[in-house]
Motif scaffolding. Structure first.
Motif, mmCIF file in Angstrom:
data_model
loop_
_atom_site.group_PDB
_atom_site.id
_atom_site.type_symbol
_atom_site.label_atom_id
_atom_site.label_comp_id
_atom_site.label_asym_id
_atom_site.label_seq_id
_atom_site.Cartn_x
_atom_site.Cartn_y
_atom_site.Cartn_z
ATOM 1 N N ARG A 84 -3.368 40.400 -12.097
ATOM 2 C CA ARG A 84 -3.052 40.955 -10.784
ATOM 3 C C ARG A 84 -1.856 40.227 -10.205
ATOM 4 O O ARG A 84 -1.714 39.008 -10.398
ATOM 5 C CB ARG A 84 -4.258 40.808 -9.843
ATOM 6 N N VAL A 85 -0.986 40.955 -9.509
ATOM 7 C CA VAL A 85 0.141 40.331 -8.826
ATOM 8 C C VAL A 85 -0.371 39.708 -7.531
ATOM 9 O O VAL A 85 -0.912 40.401 -6.672
ATOM 10 C CB VAL A 85 1.254 41.356 -8.523
ATOM 11 N N LEU A 86 -0.205 38.394 -7.401
ATOM 12 C CA LEU A 86 -0.662 37.686 -6.205
ATOM 13 C C LEU A 86 0.416 37.663 -5.121
ATOM 14 O O LEU A 86 0.134 37.965 -3.954
ATOM 15 C CB LEU A 86 -1.053 36.243 -6.555
ATOM 16 N N THR A 87 1.630 37.303 -5.513
ATOM 17 C CA THR A 87 2.741 37.212 -4.555
ATOM 18 C C THR A 87 4.024 37.712 -5.205
ATOM 19 O O THR A 87 4.176 37.684 -6.437
ATOM 20 C CB THR A 87 2.974 35.768 -4.069
ATOM 21 N N ILE A 88 4.958 38.152 -4.356
ATOM 22 C CA ILE A 88 6.314 38.494 -4.795
ATOM 23 C C ILE A 88 7.282 37.792 -3.849
ATOM 24 O O ILE A 88 7.197 37.970 -2.621
ATOM 25 C CB ILE A 88 6.570 40.009 -4.762
ATOM 26 N N LYS A 102 8.518 36.196 1.295
ATOM 27 C CA LYS A 102 7.462 36.031 0.301
ATOM 28 C C LYS A 102 6.311 36.931 0.719
ATOM 29 O O LYS A 102 5.787 36.803 1.828
ATOM 30 C CB LYS A 102 6.994 34.580 0.209
ATOM 31 N N PHE A 103 5.941 37.847 -0.156
ATOM 32 C CA PHE A 103 4.879 38.810 0.124
ATOM 33 C C PHE A 103 3.604 38.399 -0.608
ATOM 34 O O PHE A 103 3.633 38.147 -1.813
ATOM 35 C CB PHE A 103 5.288 40.211 -0.324
ATOM 36 N N GLU A 104 2.514 38.357 0.121
ATOM 37 C CA GLU A 104 1.190 38.147 -0.469
ATOM 38 C C GLU A 104 0.474 39.488 -0.509
ATOM 39 O O GLU A 104 0.374 40.167 0.517
ATOM 40 C CB GLU A 104 0.384 37.147 0.362
ATOM 41 N N LEU A 105 0.003 39.870 -1.681
ATOM 42 C CA LEU A 105 -0.653 41.165 -1.858
ATOM 43 C C LEU A 105 -2.163 41.008 -1.715
ATOM 44 O O LEU A 105 -2.765 40.130 -2.355
ATOM 45 C CB LEU A 105 -0.305 41.757 -3.223
ATOM 46 N N GLY A 106 -2.768 41.828 -0.863
ATOM 47 C CA GLY A 106 -4.213 41.761 -0.654
ATOM 48 C C GLY A 106 -4.974 41.918 -1.952
ATOM 49 O O GLY A 106 -4.584 42.727 -2.812
ATOM 50 N N PRO A 107 -6.079 41.187 -2.124
ATOM 51 C CA PRO A 107 -6.793 41.187 -3.414
ATOM 52 C C PRO A 107 -7.370 42.537 -3.817
ATOM 53 O O PRO A 107 -7.533 42.807 -5.008
ATOM 54 C CB PRO A 107 -7.907 40.156 -3.197
ATOM 55 N N ASP A 108 -7.652 43.400 -2.850
ATOM 56 C CA ASP A 108 -8.263 44.689 -3.178
ATOM 57 C C ASP A 108 -7.382 45.883 -2.815
ATOM 58 O O ASP A 108 -7.793 47.028 -3.008
ATOM 59 C CB ASP A 108 -9.606 44.824 -2.448
ATOM 60 N N ALA A 109 -6.184 45.623 -2.271
ATOM 61 C CA ALA A 109 -5.349 46.714 -1.761
ATOM 62 C C ALA A 109 -4.502 47.386 -2.841
ATOM 63 O O ALA A 109 -3.992 48.483 -2.636
ATOM 64 C CB ALA A 109 -4.442 46.201 -0.644
ATOM 65 N N GLN A 221 -6.519 46.638 6.544
ATOM 66 C CA GLN A 221 -7.293 47.862 6.753
ATOM 67 C C GLN A 221 -8.707 47.390 7.064
ATOM 68 O O GLN A 221 -9.352 46.721 6.248
ATOM 69 C CB GLN A 221 -7.228 48.779 5.536
ATOM 70 N N ASP A 222 -9.158 47.691 8.277
ATOM 71 C CA ASP A 222 -10.346 47.035 8.845
ATOM 72 C C ASP A 222 -10.118 45.522 8.751
ATOM 73 O O ASP A 222 -9.144 45.040 9.308
ATOM 74 C CB ASP A 222 -11.634 47.489 8.154
ATOM 75 N N ASP A 223 -10.975 44.788 8.051
ATOM 76 C CA ASP A 223 -10.800 43.331 7.969
ATOM 77 C C ASP A 223 -10.334 42.868 6.594
ATOM 78 O O ASP A 223 -10.407 41.674 6.266
ATOM 79 C CB ASP A 223 -12.112 42.625 8.348
ATOM 80 N N SER A 224 -9.864 43.806 5.777
ATOM 81 C CA SER A 224 -9.417 43.480 4.430
ATOM 82 C C SER A 224 -7.888 43.418 4.389
ATOM 83 O O SER A 224 -7.205 44.378 4.775
ATOM 84 C CB SER A 224 -9.927 44.541 3.439
ATOM 85 N N LEU A 225 -7.363 42.291 3.923
ATOM 86 C CA LEU A 225 -5.909 42.106 3.890
ATOM 87 C C LEU A 225 -5.249 43.103 2.945
ATOM 88 O O LEU A 225 -5.674 43.271 1.800
ATOM 89 C CB LEU A 225 -5.569 40.684 3.436
ATOM 90 N N VAL A 226 -4.211 43.771 3.441
ATOM 91 C CA VAL A 226 -3.383 44.646 2.613
ATOM 92 C C VAL A 226 -2.140 43.910 2.145
ATOM 93 O O VAL A 226 -1.825 43.860 0.948
ATOM 94 C CB VAL A 226 -2.987 45.927 3.385
ATOM 95 N N LEU A 227 -1.435 43.305 3.097
ATOM 96 C CA LEU A 227 -0.151 42.696 2.781
ATOM 97 C C LEU A 227 0.172 41.645 3.838
ATOM 98 O O LEU A 227 -0.097 41.844 5.024
ATOM 99 C CB LEU A 227 0.941 43.773 2.768
ATOM 100 N N ALA A 228 0.746 40.529 3.403
ATOM 101 C CA ALA A 228 1.234 39.503 4.323
ATOM 102 C C ALA A 228 2.654 39.140 3.919
ATOM 103 O O ALA A 228 3.008 39.186 2.735
ATOM 104 C CB ALA A 228 0.335 38.270 4.296
#
Length: 276
Positions: A84-88, A102-109, A221-228
């Protein structure tokens, strides 16, 4: 020219003509490549693997406006890949502050594409570095011809920029393969902010405008991280992030942004179940 130097040149010419030897021109210095130093400073000298099958970066070869250069980052892992891609991390090598974001990709998004706009200060390589769940870094790059983007005057005057400060908009888009059945969404977050680079000059006072930019953005989305996003001075005025992700069935979308003056901006929207 002295007679001595003239005779030296004459002899050299005779030798060249007689022996068929061509005198090589003096070597020219190679253009400075900041990338090795950036690997050390930003990535602590971690090994870089070929990212051609992991991450793609798209930018115009010659930018129309150096202050708003479009960039798209796209993940390329095949469906069966367990990684899985964690960050870009987006690095604009020749910019005064090279780490643009630096983008952090949500674990389930399952974020697969991110687009934004950046400032480019000189002709430069631009690198995208993906960190995967296998603990390795994968790199790809492109080249952009643009200059002056970090010092370009703001597109909006100070009063207009102040009135828009912190305003956020959220949009959803329909697209091929997107929608309620697949769960895939394409969305966009826009933030009203001057994103001053610290290199721009006030046209009235002739003084440099202090740096002020969005340095943190988190989307749920709700309380699940999509992107940071951890941002820098290279992100263009009025930050604009467009991205593709997979819905978890959430009914609301939330955003929180912070800038370097400590301001916090929050907003929430209801999500259309149709994905449009």
């Amino acid at each position: 020219m002295s007679g001595y130097h003239f005779r030296l040149l004459f002899v050299a010419g005779l030798l060249s003509a007689t022996l068929g030897v061509r005198l090589a021109p003096a070597a020219t210095p190679q253009a400075y490549d900041p990338w090795p130093g950036l690997v050390q400073d930003i990535f602590k000298n971690r090994p870089m693997n070929d990212g051609a099958d992991v991450i793609a970066i798209e930018m115009p070869y010659r930018a129309e406006d150096a202050a708003i250069v479009p960039v798209t980052l796209r993940t390329k892992l095949p469906p069966g890949d367990s990684r899985r891609v964690l960050t870009i991390t987006l690095v604009i090598d020749q910019n005064p502050a090279p780490m643009a974001a630096k983008f952090e990709l949500g674990p389930d998004a399952k974020v697969s594409e991110i687009s934004t706009r950046v400032r480019v200060n000189n002709y430069t390589d631009v690198h995208a570095v993906a960190e995967l769940s296998d603990g390795k870094l994968y790199m790809t790059k492109t080249y952009v011809k643009a200059s002056g983007g970090c010092s370009a005057p703001a597109a909006k005057n100070a009063d207009e920029a102040k009135s828009r400060l912190g305003q956020m908009r959220y949009r959803q888009f329909a697209g091929s393969g997107h929608g309620a059945v697949s769960g895939t969404r394409e969305a966009q977050i826009m933030i009203g902010h001057p994103s001053n680079s610290g290199l721009q000059m006030d046209q009235v006072t002739q003084l440099y405008i202090p740096a002020l930019f969005v340095n943190e953005l988190r989307l749920w989305q709700d309380d699940s991280l999509v992107l940071a996003m951890e941002g820098g001075i290279s992100i263009s005025e009025d930050p604009n992030i467009r991205f593709t992700y997979v819905s978890n069935g959430a009914k609301r979308f939330r955003a929180e942004a912070k800038d370097t003056d400590g301001r916090v901006f929050r907003r929430e929207w209801k999500i259309d179940d149709s994905g449009i």
